[in-house]
Write a protein that holds these residues in place. Structure first.
Motif: not given
Length: 118
Positions: A21-27, A61-65
């Motif tokens: 997933m994408t880190g909410r703070r770091s991106g 970031h709801p999109e993830f792998t």
């Protein structure tokens, strides 16, 4: 994003999965190993009651792998906050977990997201 029968079959068989997933703070990408659950004919991510970084990341970031054996699936997390839906899902899941606390504790305090395959 269409998911093949092969992908659904792989997800049925594999309880331990990895997600990126994408880190909410770091991106930046964050990868972790977790369990997927099946209830109400759908696939879920959850955990014992409490705050979880992975859940906060998926809210942002709801999109993830979803990583399965030999298969990486782009999917989406659908957070479940409706009390009735949470009761339905946890009512099916919690009794199967011999280590789980009470059903009420899970409904009140566990993260819950549906893995949306398509």
């Amino acid at each position: 994003m269409a998911v093949t029968d092969q992908a659904r079959h792989a997800l049925e068989r594999q309880q331990t999965v990895e997600i990126t997933m994408t880190g909410r703070r770091s991106g930046r990408p964050r990868r972790l190993e977790t369990w997927r659950y099946r209830a109400a004919g759908r696939f879920w991510l959850t955990g014992s009651p409490g705050k979880r970084d992975w859940y906060a990341n998926l809210l942002a970031h709801p999109e993830f792998t979803l990583h399965l054996v030999d298969l990486d699936l782009p999917v989406r997390a659908r957070p479940v906050t409706d009390p009735d839906e949470r009761a339905l899902v946890f009512g099916e899941l919690v009794p199967t977990l011999d280590w789980a606390e009470s059903l009420e504790t899970w409904i009140a305090g566990s993260p819950l997201v549906e893995i949306q395959l398509d």
